[in-house]
Design an enzyme around this catalytic site. Structure first.
Site, PDB file in Angstrom:
ATOM      1  N   LYS A  55       5.055  -9.555  -0.634  1.00  9.86           N
ATOM      2  CA  LYS A  55       4.694 -10.729   0.175  1.00  9.86           C
ATOM      3  C   LYS A  55       4.816 -10.395   1.660  1.00  9.86           C
ATOM      4  CE  LYS A  55       9.422 -12.409  -0.243  1.00  9.86           C
ATOM      5  NZ  LYS A  55      10.359 -12.892  -1.250  1.00  9.86           N
ATOM      6  N   TYR A 275      13.831  -9.948  34.013  1.00  8.46           N
ATOM      7  CA  TYR A 275      13.781 -11.388  34.268  1.00  8.46           C
ATOM      8  C   TYR A 275      15.190 -11.974  34.364  1.00  8.46           C
ATOM      9  CZ  TYR A 275       8.766 -11.745  33.395  1.00  8.46           C
ATOM     10  OH  TYR A 275       7.403 -11.626  33.473  1.00  8.46           O
TER      11      TYR A 275
HETATM   12  C1  LIG Z   1      11.279 -12.163  -1.838  1.00  7.43           C
HETATM   13  C2  LIG Z   1      11.751 -12.383  -3.196  1.00  7.43           C
HETATM   14  C3  LIG Z   1      12.412 -11.365  -3.908  1.00  7.43           C
HETATM   15  C4  LIG Z   1      12.786 -10.037  -3.281  1.00  7.43           C
HETATM   16  O1  LIG Z   1      13.992 -10.149  -2.548  1.00  7.43           O
HETATM   17  P1  LIG Z   1      14.631  -8.886  -1.823  1.00  7.43           P
HETATM   18  O2  LIG Z   1      15.923  -9.372  -1.313  1.00  7.43           O
HETATM   19  O3  LIG Z   1      13.689  -8.513  -0.734  1.00  7.43           O
HETATM   20  O4  LIG Z   1      14.749  -7.815  -2.843  1.00  7.43           O
HETATM   21  C5  LIG Z   1      12.716 -11.596  -5.234  1.00  7.43           C
HETATM   22  N1  LIG Z   1      12.423 -12.789  -5.816  1.00  7.43           N
HETATM   23  C6  LIG Z   1      11.823 -13.782  -5.156  1.00  7.43           C
HETATM   24  C7  LIG Z   1      11.528 -15.061  -5.863  1.00  7.43           C
HETATM   25  C8  LIG Z   1      11.478 -13.624  -3.829  1.00  7.43           C
HETATM   26  O5  LIG Z   1      10.881 -14.629  -3.175  1.00  7.43           O
END
Ligand SMILES: *Cc1c(COP(=O)(O)O)cnc(C)c1O
Length: 379
Positions: A55, A275
């Site tokens: 994702k 800044y």
């Molecule tokens: C993003 C996600 C993961 C992965 O989590 P990590 O900590 O990056 O390994 C697993 N399960 C779900 C439902 C997620 O949304």
């Protein structure tokens, strides 16, 4: 004079063949590190299938680059249906799971057309599903809220939702899942509470495959691997634990975020930098200016003292981060010149360290690099 400057910039790699000045900010993706980390997941969970979480553009690493490299995974997890469609249109035939489910009837049409698996996390979703006729079998991942209170069915609704789904001809229940609220906190008892709630919720429907763990549980909870593990951050070579490093877990950093110094100058004691002049030079010293800023996704709110590498030497950000530029204390790096390499994070400086200074987590820094940063990869 100007020709000399252009020649120098060309030699420094700051000017492309077309003759314009290429901004030196760059994300570099190490494909073999990504594949190594996937193998580490296999080593940790040899008897489970791997739902590789890609994702948010593969945590900022590039969706198509990473899914190609992760061909040995069993499935890919995405939050956006648009990304899933893009992945299918790029030729990916692997199982894809929409971890946030669907929102509209149009989504369901795309799910059917592109053979996407999806999460059901709310009884409301069933209304759309009941009215939808699909010629193909649709694969559902049922998500239970066992205590995180984000997405997931109320345990009290679970049996009724399963019964409703079992009545629909075109539905196959592929997996039952939950997500832990504190899987990376080794002293937290909430995982066991959530596991207990999960098992009592599914007691009457316990023949389906199960998925419980993300990266932290993949590493730390072998007894919870079950049928599917769902690693994300560890694939990208980042430790999910504050007290264990990438190297200690046998992982390799996949992303290097780099740029170059584009100016150097001498400051006097008392000179303020950047800044609002939030940093004042304590003595006469050299200051470097690197072509990176919050417009590239470098976090604006890191304080003076945040580590950064110049020619692989540990140095420090000083003053406020601007949109395109940052200032660096060069006292540790007297050989720095215009064109010297600057690493913001990567192989030699863990992103987790920068994230700690920015009071955030690696996930956010990795996924917020902006489109103007150029990208390269090596196998
Ligand atoms: C993003 C996600 C993961 C992965 O989590 P990590 O900590 O990056 O390994 C697993 N399960 C779900 C439902 C997620 O949304």
């Amino acid at each position: 004079m100007r020709e000399g400057l252009i020649l120098r910039q060309f030699l420094l790699g700051q000017i492309s063949l077309e003759g314009h000045m290429a901004r030196p900010a760059q994300v570099h993706i190490d494909i073999s590190a990504l594949q190594h980390n996937l193998q580490r997941v296999r080593d940790y969970a040899p008897n489970s299938k791997i739902l590789a979480m890609v994702k948010a553009n593969a945590y900022g690493h590039g969706l198509l680059t990473c899914t190609k490299a992760l061909a040995a995974a069993d499935a890919f997890g995405l939050a956006c249906i648009n990304s899933a469609v893009k992945l299918r249109e790029a030729g990916c035939t692997k199982k894809i799971v929409l971890i946030c489910g669907y929102f509209t009837r149009e989504d369901l049409a795309l799910i059917s057309k592109y053979n996407l698996d999806f999460v059901v996390h709310h009884p409301e979703q069933l209304n759309l599903l009941k009215d939808f006729t699909s010629s193909k079998t649709l694969n559902v991942w049922l998500k239970i809220n066992t205590g995180m209170n984000r997405l997931g069915l109320d345990p009290a609704d679970f049996d009724a939702v399963v019964a409703d789904l079992q009545k629909l001809d075109s539905i196959n229940i592929e997996c039952i899942m939950t997500h832990f609220a504190a899987s990376n906190d080794q002293n937290n008892t909430s995982i066991q509470n959530q596991v207990d709630i999960f098992h009592s919720t599914i007691a009457a429907n316990n023949s389906y495959p199960i998925s419980l763990v993300s990266s932290a549980g993949t590493i730390n909870c072998p007894e919870l691997h079950n049928d599917w593990v769902r690693p994300g951050i560890m694939l990208y070579g980042v430790s999910p634990f504050a007290n264990l490093s990438t190297v200690e877990l046998g992982l390799q950093a996949v992303m290097s975020f780099t740029t170059k110094l584009i100016s150097i100058y001498r400051c006097q004691a008392g000179d303020a930098v950047g800044y609002s002049g939030t940093w004042v030079c304590p003595e006469e010293m050299m200051v470097g200016i690197a072509a990176i800023g919050y417009g590239d996704g470098y976090p604006r709110h890191v304080p003076s003292g945040t580590p950064i590498l110049v020619n692989e030497t540990r140095s420090a950000v000083i003053g406020r981060v601007s949109m395109d530029l940052i200032a660096i204390d060069l006292r540790a790096c007297p050989d720095a010149v215009i064109g010297s390499d600057v690493e913001l994070w990567g192989k030699n400086l863990p992103v987790a360290e920068v994230a700690a200074h920015a009071e955030t987590i690696s996930y956010e820094l990795l996924s917020q690099i902006t489109a103007r940063v150029s990208r390269t990869e090596t196998v």
